[in-house]
Structure formats: structure tokens, C-alpha cells
Design an enzyme around this catalytic site. Structure first.
Site, PDB file in Angstrom:
ATOM      1  N   HIS A   1      31.615  49.090 -20.654  1.00  0.00           N
ATOM      2  CA  HIS A   1      30.574  49.010 -19.631  1.00  0.00           C
ATOM      3  C   HIS A   1      29.250  48.817 -20.369  1.00  0.00           C
ATOM      4  O   HIS A   1      29.086  49.337 -21.479  1.00  0.00           O
ATOM      5  CB  HIS A   1      30.400  50.307 -18.847  1.00  0.00           C
ATOM      6  CG  HIS A   1      31.595  50.817 -18.131  1.00  0.00           C
ATOM      7  ND1 HIS A   1      32.581  51.537 -18.747  1.00  0.00           N
ATOM      8  CD2 HIS A   1      31.962  50.734 -16.823  1.00  0.00           C
ATOM      9  CE1 HIS A   1      33.496  51.868 -17.841  1.00  0.00           C
ATOM     10  NE2 HIS A   1      33.161  51.388 -16.683  1.00  0.00           N
TER      11      HIS A   1
ATOM     12  N   ASP B   1      27.897  51.957 -21.986  1.00  0.00           N
ATOM     13  CA  ASP B   1      28.663  52.553 -23.091  1.00  0.00           C
ATOM     14  C   ASP B   1      28.124  52.141 -24.456  1.00  0.00           C
ATOM     15  O   ASP B   1      28.294  52.863 -25.437  1.00  0.00           O
ATOM     16  CB  ASP B   1      30.131  52.092 -23.058  1.00  0.00           C
ATOM     17  CG  ASP B   1      30.839  52.419 -21.776  1.00  0.00           C
ATOM     18  OD1 ASP B   1      30.485  53.433 -21.154  1.00  0.00           O
ATOM     19  OD2 ASP B   1      31.756  51.660 -21.396  1.00  0.00           O
TER      20      ASP B   1
END
Ligand SMILES: [Co+2]
Ligand SMILES: [Co+2]
Ligand SMILES: [Co+2]
Ligand SMILES: [Co+2]
Ligand SMILES: [Co+2]
Ligand SMILES: [Co+2]
Ligand SMILES: [Co+2]
Ligand SMILES: [Co+2]
Lengths: 437, 437, 437, 437
Positions: free
Chosen positions: D102, D105
């Protein structure tokens, strides 16, 4: 009538993992020693007389689909005799040592109490002959206290003491029959010992009546000299909304409450464990911890369905976990693995009864072999022991010593400014080890 | 810091069912007598310091959403003080008598054991003042033995005795604080007293250590003269895969096993009941039957979600059933209804804390009124009594008489050719009666 | 045979909330106008011929408990006739407008296809007379494609096209009968349209065959001029492990795939919704959003049991939520509320059939009244509208405008440095409003 | 900061089933050909950047337990850089080809939209270098639209269009980054695309907004020339009460409704399948039947726990079933098996990250080998084909022929007096075959 039902099938034998046959054992090699005991003696397999011989393949939404000769007409004396013959002959064809029954599974129908007892007595006489003839014996007997309409509100927990008395009569006879037939155990499954709505139910009264019943059964067992084990089979619900024997811990609570924890053990069914929200191996481990592991019903549920599907076991992985707990508990004394399992409603051929049992036997046998390998390997057990090693150390012993109080332990923490080191639980490593067995 | 957080809100008062206000009680009329007792004395409501004051609105998938002044920086002495002030001020605004806390909810963070104890001691001094100032008192205290990483493998069931000793220190201090603050009970919730994988776990050892811990706590309670009740809160799982205190029957098994069934009771949480596969009223009825009903955490779950959603109760129907069992059990002695509930993560306004508590209070109050009405009406209770009337009759008394054996009862059935008449359980009628209350 | 079965009971009438009678409606006042429509016209209640007249009180663990004269012998022409008479007479005693049936519910048993058709034809002739005589009519008809052993592997999804052809014959006849009897809808419930094990199943083939079947039924409906609605009833599983019509969204996927979304709607059963992991009101709201809300089976499940308990509805709270969605959807056109519900196996008296239906009718009627009150009050609806008001604003319209691309919207966010204000979802306040209705 | 975190570990290599090492593959032999394709090309494994690198070991009841250097302070540019380096270095040590992320992240925290985009851009530049350096590439990218408080009520289904616009900005950037990094797919997981309470929710509006969003994403993909697959990941609930993308059938309904069924496929997660009440293999088989099988998240749940436990797969049995469906579907085109899995909170060592991934890789590889063996053996596939053979026969063809109507098929049944022969479904035999592989 049933003489020929299995005539197309030979006795099932061990042929090893590479066999090409659909009708051979690949892992169950009855004389093979595993951790110092023959597989047959470890596993003590039993075939059940209800699902496998009395159930026509019906469900709530449809009629029976099977074509079993003994089920095609009324359940009279001839039909019941044919069923018993088919049953014992099938156990022999599978070369398994045991079978199990409820009273009504093996007898002709009868409604009036005297006729009921006569019919059952006739069945028991015949079973005695058949056991001899086929070289098989009884793992456990039981009385069906849930199918007849009289038991619609329970048996030992029924609001009506007359129903309780009927149940007492059935249990007396079934217990005596079990004794006479050399049964190794006697089981109580409380099919309707619970409630459908709490609005009309007094739990306290029902549990006290149930406790009284169980005490009376235990006394009677001693009186007649039966040396087998009395077992209770936990189940959380179905057909009732809630059953008192929800799971192993609930049964232990019940036994302790009525002082029966040294007299009665549990018959754990895999499917009932999962219905209660537990892993099967959890129930075994809990029964081991509580000292009440008795016997096992080896049928599984469907993980996505919320009722008792009673399928033959087919997960070697689940059974490896189960057999680890089984071996840690030193296995059975009087118990065994009973197939309280039914072939699917679409599995209408006689062959399907073989497939179900052969698959089940091999799944459990293979679980045993894998669990034994893990125990012999030792790494898993060692890791677990090491994890608790502190309880054999100074602090662990102090905590359990007579005279130690909460404040002593707390003071130890404070004065030593304890800041315990964290250690990995290594769950993934344990799971990998398991998969290597 | 928090002085003004609730300044826009007045004290919540009873205004009756027809009130138009969002900030009034419609059913909770604290001085109204219900079956001879004031509602406030029946219900003994408590606000919790964790969800309502310590939780920032985070979940596993996202960060906190709330804007509480005391949570916007580090949890230091000033923040903790502000939180305590906000807490007690809120309880007063709701005009409820009690609050509850874990040690860590009310204190500044501290990692080292000495600093931890100092921080907690400071909090307790302040709480004593605040109780006085706001005219509120403590329903129960407890120690948080699950949030700190040291407890990742449990507290009293941790494989490491040093963690056990840390837990002993926290519990000693929390128990003493509860005693000093006039707490009516002391709770143990075994947040991680269970296991994540059975592969690295020895259930027997862990349960024995846990039994020892509880015995030590009970001894210590007597030693310091605390007269409140020790409570265990059952929960089946989450965060652990399996928790030993699965449900009320499991806790009873545990208490009996360690001889504590007369010393310890259960704190039943509605949400935990349903996670265990039980109706909330079932757990209450079971606790009543076993004589261990202590107190209640009044938060609900979501019937479609499989985790502890800890929502405010809003089903009058569920609570009518619960309050029937509650009244049958003669209500609480030391226990109360604690809101171990959190407003939803999207309910970010201070007003939402009021809506949650007011809705919960009224739901329970209305359940009490409806249950009382049913009991006063008598038809439901009469029907239930009649259903069991046979146990006061000749056969019922014979079954329970000393000297009666299984065979005596069975003989009675046989010689009288018993064929018990079936009687309707009238479940739908019972349910209709309930809906009329 | 059944002429007198309900002779002890008078017609059930509305007597208002304060009635003391067990056999009166307290909330269902058929001529009362609610939001401009008579209650009878809103609710269009129907009694089912299967659970209420064809089921003997059996379950998987036990035999039938009821004493219905028409069920005490073989299901021959006389018994079937008596059952039909009892059925329509009961609907009249309840003063409800509709009934529903499967072909096999109303006819004598017959196995051969010609005899089967003749038997059904005889039943339909008689039903036509009885409808006239009792002034009742048919909400929907259907064919039972799951009870006979031929359907053990499904009907339209059976691997054997001969079974499919049998099903086509039953559906043709049942659809024609429904048309002739003035039925308002025709239902397909895919009792075994799914699979037991994926190992022997080709989902793609089965779904295509099922899609073909439904298309043929729709064509046939138009051909014969039937103007009622074709309905599919979703259910996730039981008796199959998995059923294709899992829930409303699954059915919509199926309809869209075969181009039938404007021809077929759903018959939502409350119990099936919860078995699928959904709240009942969710399924209604989803059907509304997808434009396929057709009719409703009004029976509930037990929140703790994982099978289709088919109980009479008794939660006014659940039905208030349901009726809110119902009213938002502008209610039924051809559909109705059918009691696909059975009294409990212990509810053996004729009176229990009344209690079940009366309780169900009043639960739904009261839900309607509460939902109407909420809608008239307007606060809940206003809050919800306000929550989405942004979609009527400039940005909302831009997002949906032709020609707007992802980058346009993203650029808007960037260039305006959007930092959206958070607004409370006010769930607790909404729940409190609901409880005030 | 993280340069040395994995320095004690060598690259993991295939060593065969008899290896003694805890850090070797036993079944994953990347160059081995299975049914004509290299294992690496079949399986296309990916490591995720969230659970494995961004999660500190926290849960709802406790703080993080892991000691990852890059997580020990604020998530600033240096920490994010260290995390990215650790991530790619770990993928290389496992010798797996892919990773997934993501946006949040891999980047430093930033709240304001401009700063957020800059931070992400910096991360993408660095990832491009790291991919080159470590010889790894991107299976899929995605945007986290659920963790930030702005998304508390959803992203594309948020009542506030400003939140929608923020989401559009994140998705545009994440899609462009995925394109630039050579990603094979782009995933949308609707973390909060659903509702918490239906009382404040308008499902129709939310689904239309969501459909619009997905259409815009698909258009944008084409506009920028991204040739990877757009994927939606179904999940039934958690954190929301109900999520619109409940399961594969629901997603198909959604895609059909908005005309996207040829543009978007599903990313099936094993854990989400079971949370939805489906077997994992069911979801794969359904996606195959519907033509939308895209990619797989290979993490499992706990069968007794009702939340997303995201564990590493360890059941070879479950994966044999899954790989059968996978092979029947001809495997992946752009998809792969992504470990959206987290080591347990007690698995605090760097070694545990290896144990988790190695066990997962070998479980799936072994499932592939067993499934391939079953397919090569042919008996299971043959039995299944034979079961449906009638559909290639005369009647089967007639049923599907143009011009055939319901009456034609019914007439065929009637005039031929069809009485279809029952054939066994042989479920137990199928299960036994499976266990022989
Ligand atoms: Co059993
Ligand atoms: Co069972
Ligand atoms: Co609680
Ligand atoms: Co809780
Ligand atoms: Co229905
Ligand atoms: Co149903
Ligand atoms: Co995932
Ligand atoms: Co997940």
C-alpha cells in the site's frame, strides 16, 4: 434378507501406501507396532449400528435414498435380525474389532414397555451369537433416549418423572446387555438433555435430576459388577437449542458438582467439538488435563455448516494433531475410535459404506503414525518442555510452596525489579515441524 | 486539560417516556420502586474508565478518530490526572453511582516496576479525592494483565514465572487500591489466560498455575480484610485462540477443581456470552443455577460479527429476558451493571458518549420494568412451575429418596406400564406473553 | 377427518393492546390505515401448507410428535383432501388473506409421473373450490424439487438431464395451477441447487443449466399469460453444503448473468438471511438497492443455532428495522409476508398453531407501526439525508458528470488541499431514536 | 538502520523433503516443471510490506511486541527508507520474485495532501532502485484507503465527496507508481466500503458512488497505458459490520451492474473466504466459473475464531483442494500468491519471519504437486466428467437447443414416463482419492 448384501466384497486388508485397490488399507496395519503397541490395540476401531445400518438416507428436506433390504419394510423381528446380521458381517469384512449400538438400533419396534423389553432381549440373545460367530465384540452400548416422542422434552431432564422412569428402564436393560455382551464401556449421550426455550425451563431442577440419574447409573454399574467405563458424550446443541453437556469443561463441572469425576469420563466427538467452537484436539487436550479422556467418536463436521453432518474423517492433518494429544494422554484404556459417521445421502451404494470406513480408518492410522514420528523426533516436545522450564526453577517452586502468599511473590518481583525477557512462541516453526512428519 | 470537556452538558435526569430530549432518561427513574427495591439499588450502574476514557477510537485497521484532550499527547501524569477528572465528572453528569477501572486506565505510563507502583499510587490518592468530590464510588477495580508486551503469553498462565510474579505485584496493588477506595468487587479478566496454539502449550500446567494464582488472591483478600466479591469474567477467545474461562460452566469447573466455588463468582459479559455460542440470558440462568452470579458487563456484540464489538446495549427484548433471570436470582448483592462498552469509532463527539450511556441505561431499566411486570402477572412463572409439578409428587419424591436405586425406578415404570402423556411445551405462547409485557 | 380439528377455536379478531385473550390480535388491525394504506394491504399475510399442515413434528433425531388426523395414516386421496380442508379453514380462522403451497403439500402421494400429475390435478380442482368457499386466495405456488430421492443431487442443477426434465414437468404444472388459482407470484427455492462436495461438481455447468431453466420458466410464464412475479428464494446452505442462491447479491449476480434481472425478484427469508451471515434488514435493504425486492418468508432462526429453525417471528425490534426498509422500498407490489414457520416440536396442540401465527402477525404489525412512526417523525430520515447532502453539491455533481476523469477529481483534492472535516456517524443516537418509536 | 536485520540468515534454497534445515524449502523447487510450467511461474509468490514490515505486533488488547529497528521511532523518511531496504532484502533472501505494498506502507507519514504525495513519490523513486538492485519486482500496488481517520466512514462509499476526492488522489498516484514499477496488477480492497449501521446508511447511493469510482479507475488505467489487471479483494466484514464486496459472487454482481465484468477480476483471500462462510476452494471455483479469477492472498484464518487472523497457510490438504481449482482454471495470467499474512504476536524473532514464509511457500508448493498428481492420475476428473455426460447426450442437447421450451422438456418427461435411475455421488471415494495424492 441381508445375507448377501456385502457378498460382492472381500475382507479389507492392509496392502501398503502403494496399493492400487479402492478396498484396501494403506496405513492401518493392525499388527504393526507403534511406540510399543499394536495399531489395533491403540486404535480399537468400532462400527456403529445407527448411521450405518439404521439410517435410510433421509434428511430434514427429503426422504431416504438408500436401498438397504432390512429397511424397505416395517422394522419387525425379521428386519431387525437381518440388520444385525448385516452389521456384524460388515464389521468382520472390515476386519475391525468392535461395534456399538443403541437399544433401538438392533431391535424390532415396540411401543409398550413390556413388549419393548422383550424385543430388546431377543436382539441381545442374537447379538451374543453373532459376536461369537464373527469374532467381534462390543465397544459400547447405549440407550436411545431421544427419538421416541415421549422424550421430546428430554429423558433424565424431562419435566415429567414418568418419562424419567421409562428412561431408567431402558438404561437398566441396555447397561445389563452391555455387561453381558462384554462391552468395554457404556455411553450416555444426552440427545435432548437441555432446553429449547429458557422461558419454560428450570435449569437448576433439570441439572439436579440429571445428576441424580447419573449417580444411580454409576451405583447400578457397581451393583451388577460391570467393570467398563461410564461415558458422557458432550454436544453443545442440536436438536435442542442448548444442551447441558456443552463440552468437556461443562461435563467436568457437572461431574464435580455431583461427585462423579472419578466414575465417569467423556466420549469426545470431533463434530461436537467443532460445533462447540473448539478444535477437536482442544477437547482431547482438555480431557487429558482434567483426567477424563474416555473414548472418541471419530466423525467430522463440515467447517462451513452449523449442524452435525457426521461425516467420515478425512483430514490427516486434523488427526495428527488429535493423535498427538492422544499419545500424550497414553491412549485409551477401555475406549476406542467409533465411527459415529454416515456416508453422504448421495452415497447410495454398498461400496460407499466401505469407502467411508476405509478412508476413516486410514486417516486415523496415518495420524497416529505421524504423531508417533513427531514424538520420536522429540523436537516439538522438547521445545514445549523448555518453554515451561522456569516452573522447575527456584521462583517456580517458591510460587507453589506451602506458605507462600501473594505478597511474597509480589515482593520478589519488586525487590528484584523483574523485567522478564520476551521469548518467541515460535508458532510457525511448530507448524512447520508438524508438516514435516 | 479536561475540565471543560463536558461543560456543554447538564446532568441527565429522568423525564419519562414522553420526553423530547436526547439527553434525558425515559425509563431509568432511580428512586422508583420495582418489586420492593429502588431502581438505582437494583441496577447499580457503572461507567468504565477504559473504553470510554482511554480508547482513542482505533481499531486493527485504523488509527484513533476521537479528539479527547487527555489522549492527544503522551500519557504522563498531567494527562492521567485530566482523564481521571473527566471520568468522575462524566459519571456525575450521568447521575450513575459507580465507575470501574484497570490500574493502567487511571495512571501515567511507567515501565519499571517501582515507577509503575508509584504512578498507580498517585492515581489512587487522587481517585479517593475525586470520589468524595463527585459523590461516586467504585463498583470494581482490576489489573490490566494483557496489554503490556510482557503478558503476550498470558499472566498467571505465562510459561515464565517472572511474568507471573509481575502479575502478582499488579494484582496486590490493585486489590489494595480497590479495598481502600471502597470497591464492592474485584475482577479478574484473563485477557490472555489461554493459548494461541496448542502445539507449544501445556494446558494442565497452565491451569494449575492459574488455580494457584486465584487461591493466592482469595487468601490475600481475606488477609487485608477486603469484603467485596472476587469475580472472574468468562470469555471464550479473543485475543487468544482459546481462553480457559470459556463460559460460566467452564469457570465453575475451574472453581470446583481448585476448591474456590464459594469464594469466587462470575462477571458475565453479554458480548462474551454470545461469542461463546450462548444467549446472554443463558449465562445468567446458568450462573444462577450454579450459585455464582456476581456482576454483569452490559455491552453487546453484533450478531453477525465474530469479535468483541463491545457496543452499548440497545435491545429491550434481550434485556427483558436477561432481567427475568436476574430477578429470579434475586438480583445483585455486591455486583452491578457495568458499561464495558465503547461508542462506535465514527461516534466522535462528546455527545455520543452521552447517547451511548443513556441508551444503555434506559434499555436495561426498561428490561427490568418489563421483567417485573411478567413476574407480577404470574402466568409465565405459573406455567413453568406446573411443568415441573410432577417432581413434588409421589414418583418425583421416590426418585430422589435415599435408598432408591435405578432398578426401583425402572421397576416402577415396568410394573405400571407407564406410557407418559405428552404435554405441549407452549414455546410460542410463552414468547407471546413476553411480548405483551 | 379434519372437519373438526379447529372447531374449538373462533375466528381471531383485533382486540387492541389491552386485550386479555390469548387468541386475539393486539396490533394487527386489518382496516387501519398506516401511511395511507390498509394494514391488510401492506402486509398481505400468508399461511404455508408445508410446515403447518404437512410436517408431523419430526427432526433428524426423532419421530413426529403431532397428532394431526390427516397425517396419521398414508398420504392418500382422502388424507390429502382432509389436509386441504383443514388448511383453508385455518387461514379463514386467522382471517388472513393468503396461503402458499408446494405441489406435494396439497396432493396424495404418487411416484409415477402420470399418476403424479393426476393427483396434483385433483388437488388443484379442490383448492379452487375451497378458495371460493373460504374466501382466501393464493400468494404463491411452487413445486417441491428436493424431497423425492430423484432430486438428491439437485433439480435444475442435477448432473442427469432426466431429472431436469422431471423438474420441468412439475414446474409447468405448478405454474399453471398457480395461474389458474389466481396466485400473485410463483417461487423457486433451490433446495438442492448447489453441491455437497466440490470434488464431484462442475459449478459452471450447473449454473448454466440453472440459468437455462429459469429462462425457460420466464418464457413459459409469458406464454400462458401469468402476470404474477417469478421469485427466487436465496439460502446459503442446508441441506446442501453450498447453495448457488447464497443471498440477495448472489441471486442478482445470477440474474444479471442470464439477463433476467427485470423478470425475476427475490423472496427473502429472515432465517436464510442470518444463515448467510447477514441481518434480515440488510437483505431487504440490498434487494431494495438492486430493485429486486419481491416477497418475504417471515420465519426467524435461532441466533445461537446454525441450521434453519424456521421459528415464528417474535422480535418486534428486528421487525421494526425490517419494516423501515420495507417502507423505504414502498412495500410490496405482488409479494406478501408468508409464514414459512413451524411451531416447535413440543408445541403439539392445535392451539399452538394459533399462538405461533398470532404472535407472528402481531410482531410484524407492530414493527410496521413503529417504522411508520419513525418515518412520520422524520428525524432519522433527515439525519441520513443530511449525511449524503454533499452528493447534491458542486463536488458531488462534478464527480458524476460526464467527462469527469479520475485525474480531475484527484486534482480537485490536491489544488484545494482538501482536509475533510470528520462528522459523527451518531450510531448510538440513531439506535436511541429507534427505541423511542 | 535495517541493513543488518537479516544478516544472520542466508538465502533460502530448495533442499528436498529430507532436508534437516529449518531454513530450506522442501517442496518449492522453483525450476521444477509441473504440468509443463516452472513452479516459480505457476506460483508467482509475493511478500507483503504491511503485516511483515509495518505491523509492530499489536492487537486490540495490547501494544506491539516486535523489535524492528525501523518501527522503534517515528515513521519519518529515514525509517521508511530503512523499512523499504529491509523489505526488498528479505524478498531476495527468500528468493521469491515479487512483493506488494500500500502507499502508506512504504513512505514516511504525512498528513497534508501535498506532503503526502511528495513523501510517496520519494518512496517510489527508491523502490525503483531497490527493485533493480535486488532483482525483484512488484506483483501489485494499492492505496490504503482505510487507516487514516478521514476514511472512518469509507473512501469511495464515504458520505462526504471530499473524502472521495482524497481517495481519488491516492489511487491515481498509487496506480501510476504501480505502472512505473512494472506492477503486474493493481488491487482495490474496500477496507471500509460498507457500513457499520444501516440506520445511517443509504446502500444504493454508496454502491453507485463505488461503481463510479471503479469505472474511473478502469478508464484511468487505460489512459496511462497500464496493462496490468485491476483487482477487487472480497471480504464480508471487519472492520465494518458489512462490506459490499462480501464474496466473489457479490463482486461479480457489482461488476455486472456497472458493466465492468471484463475489466476487473478478484483477488481472493483464503481468510476472507472462510469469514464469508465459504471454503477457500469454493471461492476459487466460483471465480473460475464466472471468469474473474485474478490473484490470491494466501493467508488463512483460524477455524474457531471469527476475525481475520491472517495466518501463514499451513494446511497442505486445504491447498490441494485449492490448487485443483487453480489448475482447472489454467492458473494465473498476471496474478500470484501474495502472503497477506502475519506471524503471530508472540513470534518476535527475525527467524519467525522466515519460518512463516518458508512454511507458507512449501504448503502451497506441495498442494500444487498433489493437485498435479491428481490431474495426471485422471480418475477424479474422469468421474466428474462422467457424472455430467448426459448433457452431451440427446436430451441434454435438446434442453439447450434454440426453440426448446419448458413444455417440450416436460412433455418429454411425461411421454417417456421418465423415472431417472439414481447414481452414487461417491463423495467418500473422491475424498479417499484425494488423500492418496
Ligand atoms: Co457421537
Ligand atoms: Co454428532
Ligand atoms: Co467485559
Ligand atoms: Co468484551
Ligand atoms: Co422459506
Ligand atoms: Co428456511
Ligand atoms: Co488480503
Ligand atoms: Co485478511
Amino acid at each position: 434378507m441381508s445375507a448377501d448384501y456385502f457378498s460382492d466384497f472381500s475382507t479389507v486388508r492392509y496392502e501398503g501406501p502403494d496399493s492400487d485397490s479402492d478396498f484396501a488399507y494403506r496405513f492401518y496395519d493392525k499388527d504393526r507396532e507403534v511406540l510399543g503397541k499394536r495399531m489395533e490395540d491403540h486404535l480399537r476401531f468400532a462400527v456403529c449400528m445407527w448411521h450405518t445400518f439404521s439410517w435410510p438416507g433421509s434428511d430434514v428436506f427429503g426422504a431416504g435414498t438408500f436401498d438397504r433390504p432390512w429397511l424397505n419394510g416395517p422394522n419387525d423381528a425379521a428386519a431387525a435380525k437381518a440388520k444385525r446380521e448385516a452389521g456384524l458381517s460388515f464389521v468382520e469384512k472390515l476386519d475391525l474389532p468392535f461395534y456399538c449400538f443403541h437399544d433401538v438400533d438392533v431391535m424390532a419396534d415396540a411401543d409398550e414397555i413390556g413388549a419393548f423389553r422383550d424385543s430388546f432381549a431377543e436382539a441381545v440373545d442374537h447379538l451374543e451369537e453373532l459376536q461369537e460367530q464373527h469374532g467381534r465384540t462390543l465397544l459400547w452400548g447405549t440407550a436411545n433416549l431421544f427419538s421416541h416422542p415421549r422424550y421430546m422434552a428430554g429423558a433424565a431432564t424431562n419435566p415429567d418423572p414418568e418419562v424419567y422412569a421409562w428412561a431408567a428402564s431402558q438404561v437398566r436393560d441396555a447397561l445389563e446387555a452391555t455387561h453381558r455382551l462384554g462391552g468395554a464401556n457404556y455411553v450416555l449421550w444426552g440427545g435432548r438433555e437441555g432446553y429449547d426455550t429458557i422461558l419454560n425451563t428450570e435449569i437448576g431442577t433439570e441439572m439436579d435430576n440429571f445428576g441424580r440419574f447419573l449417580s444411580l447409573v454409576v451405583d447400578y454399574k457397581h451393583k451388577i459388577g460391570f467393570e467398563g467405563t461410564i461415558l458422557i458424550e458432550p454436544k453443545p446443541h442440536e436438536p435442542t437449542k442448548h444442551q447441558y453437556d456443552f463440552d468437556t469443561q461443562s461435563v467436568f463441572a457437572f461431574l464435580k458438582r455431583y461427585g462423579l469425576e472419578n466414575e465417569v469420563k467423556v466420549n469426545i466427538e470431533a463434530n461436537h467439538a467443532t460445533l462447540a467452537g473448539h478444535a477437536f484436539e482442544h477437547e482431547l487436550a482438555m480431557a487429558r488435563a482434567l483426567g477424563i479422556l474416555g473414548s472418541v467418536d471419530a466423525n467430522r463436521g463440515d467447517p462451513q455448516n452449523g449442524w452435525d453432518t457426521d461425516q467420515f474423517p478425512n483430514s490427516v492433518e486434523e488427526w495428527t494433531l488429535a493423535m498427538l494429544e492422544f499419545l500424550r494422554a497414553d491412549g485409551f484404556t477401555t475406549g476406542g475410535f467409533n465411527f459415529d459417521a454416515k456416508v453422504r445421502r448421495q452415497s447410495i451404494d454398498a461400496a460407499d459404506l466401505f469407502h467411508g470406513h476405509i478412508g476413516g480408518v486410514d486417516t486415523i492410522a496415518r495420524g497416529l503414525l505421524r504423531a508417533a514420528k513427531l514424538i520420536e523426533d522429540g523436537r516439538l516436545e522438547d521445545f514445549r518442555s523448555q518453554r515451561y522450564a522456569g516452573w522447575d526453577g527456584e521462583l517456580g517452586r517458591m510460587i507453589h510452596a506451602d506458605g507462600t502468599g501473594l505478597a511474597d511473590i509480589a515482593d520478589h518481583a519488586v525487590s528484584n525489579k523483574l523485567a522478564p525477557e520476551r521469548r518467541s512462541g515460535r508458532q510457525e516453526w511448530c507448524e512447520n515441524l508438524l508438516n514435516r512428519a
